[in-house]
Write an enzyme that holds these catalytic residues in place. Structure first.
Site, PDB file in Angstrom:
ATOM      1  N   HIS A 261      45.005  39.683  41.383  1.00 35.38           N
ATOM      2  CA  HIS A 261      43.924  40.665  41.501  1.00 35.38           C
ATOM      3  C   HIS A 261      42.980  40.577  40.299  1.00 35.38           C
ATOM      4  O   HIS A 261      41.757  40.429  40.460  1.00 35.38           O
ATOM      5  CB  HIS A 261      44.557  42.066  41.600  1.00 35.38           C
ATOM      6  CG  HIS A 261      43.575  43.181  41.751  1.00 35.38           C
ATOM      7  ND1 HIS A 261      43.264  43.725  42.975  1.00 35.38           N
ATOM      8  CD2 HIS A 261      42.842  43.870  40.835  1.00 35.38           C
ATOM      9  CE1 HIS A 261      42.374  44.702  42.803  1.00 35.38           C
ATOM     10  NE2 HIS A 261      42.109  44.812  41.520  1.00 35.38           N
ATOM     11  N   GLU A 262      43.542  40.640  39.102  1.00 34.00           N
ATOM     12  CA  GLU A 262      42.696  40.621  37.900  1.00 34.00           C
ATOM     13  C   GLU A 262      41.983  39.275  37.742  1.00 34.00           C
ATOM     14  O   GLU A 262      40.886  39.210  37.173  1.00 34.00           O
ATOM     15  CB  GLU A 262      43.518  40.947  36.646  1.00 34.00           C
ATOM     16  CG  GLU A 262      44.217  42.317  36.648  1.00 34.00           C
ATOM     17  CD  GLU A 262      43.289  43.502  36.932  1.00 34.00           C
ATOM     18  OE1 GLU A 262      42.078  43.386  36.674  1.00 34.00           O
ATOM     19  OE2 GLU A 262      43.786  44.530  37.433  1.00 34.00           O
ATOM     20  N   HIS A 265      38.683  39.567  39.451  1.00 36.65           N
ATOM     21  CA  HIS A 265      37.705  40.214  38.559  1.00 36.65           C
ATOM     22  C   HIS A 265      37.263  39.243  37.467  1.00 36.65           C
ATOM     23  O   HIS A 265      36.087  39.150  37.129  1.00 36.65           O
ATOM     24  CB  HIS A 265      38.344  41.440  37.871  1.00 36.65           C
ATOM     25  CG  HIS A 265      38.510  42.644  38.752  1.00 36.65           C
ATOM     26  ND1 HIS A 265      37.468  43.202  39.451  1.00 36.65           N
ATOM     27  CD2 HIS A 265      39.589  43.422  39.026  1.00 36.65           C
ATOM     28  CE1 HIS A 265      37.897  44.280  40.116  1.00 36.65           C
ATOM     29  NE2 HIS A 265      39.193  44.429  39.874  1.00 36.65           N
TER      30      HIS A 265
END
Lengths: 494, 494
Positions: A261-262, A265
């Site tokens: 997920h990160e 980003h």
């Protein structure tokens, strides 16, 4: 020097100062020893005051007006639009209201840390009522300034251009099929046997697995790092992007999905347009678009059968062979749907229901249609309706679970589900452009998907409004049909 | 508000901003991925400009004058003295000279990075002559301002109150006995058999050993950390002190002595007076006094037979038992004297000779008694006289070895040996106060020494001038006889 050039000079300074602020904040979350906290809080407050002083300099308003009259290219005009947005968000509220907001939010959040575990809604309520009062004043101020309705005016800070009217349509439509889909999938998965992985999973091995998967996903370690913190985040700056995750030795999937997920980003940040670096036009478009990148990585790529097949051998490399790591079994483990009380632990399918519940309550609260006292009953009813769960009297895992409201953060929750919807729309477009995408991903080639995101989202920064960005990339504005198709295909498709 | 209160407010702000600056600088040295460097340099330059702007605000001069006329307590008066010193150091030079200094230093240092390995003195010389020219102008400016002679005016930035006249006496006396002592000790050690430790020494084990030794030395990990960097340093802030060391897997003594050295700097910082935090009166007294703490830890404690006896079992714990780790053998290994070309690798006994050589050359250079071209011949002669080493034509390991001069840093070198002298004087005073010090240290109790340093040096901050500090603590100003006695006792005493 033109007014526009003076403005870009000021925002370049802000870029440098917020670099320092970001790195020091990252350090606070991941490196700082506990006794450093008091001095750090003072130092960060000094930086915030300083930056606020620059963003509220009285010379900026006439400068922005003068720049609007100058002859500017297309990118410069977009940059001026974003400079104006940033200037407005720093200058919209009277100083007195900013202070009251900060005090009410700090007090409520601080007490919440003990009230949540104590299930103490009654204790939370008085502080929270003050937070709501100030947030309504803030919303009224911003509404008067922008001409938007109150809730939209708050949401504009995170999702410029999005309105409650559109959200009502999007989320209303979602509710016509999603709760039923959850039931169907639950019934289907109840008939399957899935072998659970057996721990412990040593932290060092989880860290090494995380690095391997970040490499697969193209994270640039020359300009970034992976560390540990209490709450995972993507911080730092585009030129030096700092990801964190957290570890539990009895479960590796949490840290792994956190890292994936990160990384979404992070790659967005690392690939924002360098040619406009330091200017608002180079910033990420919105909270929802940012979330669409982390969810593209986590949900569209990370939870795909093709990608789970890619990482299954890596998992076995780091933890040793076990039956649970067989590709298809691991995939079924990853996409398991289990309705629960806690949003941040929710699976892909039930997550949006947590968001819609919060959106409806916070919108009514800001618009003055309900009061803070009404929240628990509305919460219980929605959890029953959406997920068939009883939260009556359970504040700890009910309406006290998130820090957002206590801090005075209203209008942010929709971004999570908007992100999931945008992510589905990106991948529908990618599949049109690359028809054999899944076969290529199964063969280990995720470059086509990442290249598309880079060209169509990352490199665009804030050049376009959100609707323009989405339309240019996919041919139409946000269309939740892609999201439904994605979920049905994954969870009922085979 | 009084003028004095306004000043303390300004220096409190500077304290917060330099906190941010220190942590970000630490990050750059120990955490930052390589591609982050450009943005980091810009961000740090912005911070430096900002801080410089505050320190050179034209309102400060009249404020300092007004505060001088106010009724102040003793500590406040000391603080005002240090505020004036800090203000003067920021305001002494014309902006144009500051810029030329920065450009000349950067250019020379940058070229030096390749010129040193290439043994290219001729290439270095033109850049360096510009650095010297600017440094002489700087010294003339500061001399006119302070009434000091030129070299003293530069040294005043690091060692306020110290003069070349005193140094000439101190160092001249040292030269009457130290080169002979080196020869005597060399002859003595040539007859001893010492078993060398056998590597490799894994980095993780060296790190763990470092932590153990830092704990023995009382480092406060609640407010500090140990990390790795290319050059060891003690950074961060008093409230959050960041030490670093570097590792070579074929040798553990370098990283270990580095850790012990930096722990001395670190405990000084951690124990500076908190009641005046953020004010210059709470800062460390001088570079030499700072070095006296790291050298108290490294030389007075770290190299003592008693302390080596304490850490020998820890060394064996981390690397496994071997004959070299027997207490007396390890001690003999630690105090081995081997004259060499490189200052930073020098042992306790030959180190001061490297410093005196540099002091004599840089002083003559600043005063205009010699020119840059004269350096190699003077260097070769001194290395021959002091250490019996031939450096003719060897610039790499001769006069090009240090970065100080290329960067325009003149007047700092004496602090290293002043620190060693002060350290010996502290321990002479401690032994008078605690006659059984060595027995207690051998039994594992180093608290008496550390408590003395805390009370007499750390907690005093910059309350007194250096001479006052030393006299209050030890009964007399700096007296090099203690240093001689220390070295003779250690190296010839048994």
């Amino acid at each position: 020097m033109t007014a526009y050039a003076q403005l870009t000079h000021t925002w370049k300074r802000l870029h440098h100062l917020s670099h320092v602020q970001s790195i020091v904040w990252w350090d606070q979350q991941s490196m700082m020893p506990p006794a450093g906290n008091g001095a750090r809080a003072d130092a960060l407050a000094e930086m915030a005051t300083l930056i606020h002083g620059i963003r509220t300099d009285i010379g900026l308003k006439p400068m922005i007006e003068a720049a609007s009259a100058e002859s500017l290219g297309e990118v410069e005009r977009a940059n001026l639009r974003e400079i104006r947005r940033d200037w407005r968000s720093a200058n919209a509220l009277p100083v007195n209201l900013v202070e009251r907001k900060s005090i009410a939010g700090s007090r409520c959040e601080h007490a919440w840390r003990t009230q949540r575990p104590a299930n103490d809604w009654a204790g939370f309520l008085p502080n929270f009522k003050e937070v709501v009062k100030v947030a309504r004043e803030e919303a009224a101020f911003l509404a008067a300034e922008t001409g938007l309705c109150k809730y939209d005016a708050l949401m504009d800070n995170y999702e410029p251009g999005m309105t409650a009217q559109r959200l009502d349509a999007l989320f209303g439509e979602l509710l016509t099929w999603l709760p039923d889909l959850v039931k169907q999938v639950r019934a289907r998965q109840a008939t399957q046997t899935v072998i659970a992985p057996r721990g412990p999973f040593p932290k060092a091995a989880q860290y090494a697995l995380g690095l391997d998967v970040m490499k697969l996903l193209g994270f640039n370690f020359e300009g970034g790092r992976l560390d540990e913190s209490a709450h995972p985040f993507c911080g730092g700056v585009p030129e030096d992007t700092r990801l964190t995750t957290r570890y539990r030795e009895d479960d590796f999937m949490g840290s792994l999905m956190g890292v994936i997920h990160e990384t979404g980003h992070g790659r967005y940040e690392q690939n924002l347009p360098r040619e406009w670096l330091g200017q608002p036009v180079s910033w990420a478009r919105s909270a929802g678009i940012h979330e669409s990148q982390s969810l593209s990585f986590e949900m569209q790529i990370g939870l795909s059968r093709a990608f789970v097949g890619q990482i299954a051998p890596l998992v076995a490399n780091h933890f040793g062979l076990q039956p649970a790591f067989e590709k298809e079994n691991l995939y079924q483990q990853f996409i398991r749907v289990v309705p629960g009380y806690i949003r941040v632990e929710a699976d892909e399918l039930t997550y949006p229901l947590h968001v819609i519940l919060r959106y409806r309550i916070e919108r009514a609260l800001i618009e003055g249609d309900i009061e803070a006292e009404d929240i628990p009953a509305l919460w219980d009813q929605a959890m029953q309706d959406f997920l068939d769960l009883d939260t009556h009297g359970n504040f700890t895992n009910g309406c006290l679970q998130d820090v957002h409201w206590g801090e005075g953060l209203f209008g942010y929750f929709p971004s999570y589900t908007l992100g999931a919807m945008y992510a589905a729309q990106w991948f529908a477009a990618i599949r049109r452009a690359v028809p054999d995408l899944d076969a290529r991903m199964a063969a280990g080639d995720i470059a086509p998907a990442l290249d598309w995101l880079k060209a169509n989202v990352w490199r665009q920064g804030s050049r376009w409004t959100t609707d323009e960005l989405v339309t240019r990339a996919t041919g139409s504005p946000l269309d939740a049909a892609h999201y439904r198709r994605h979920l049905e295909t994954r969870y009922l498709g085979d």
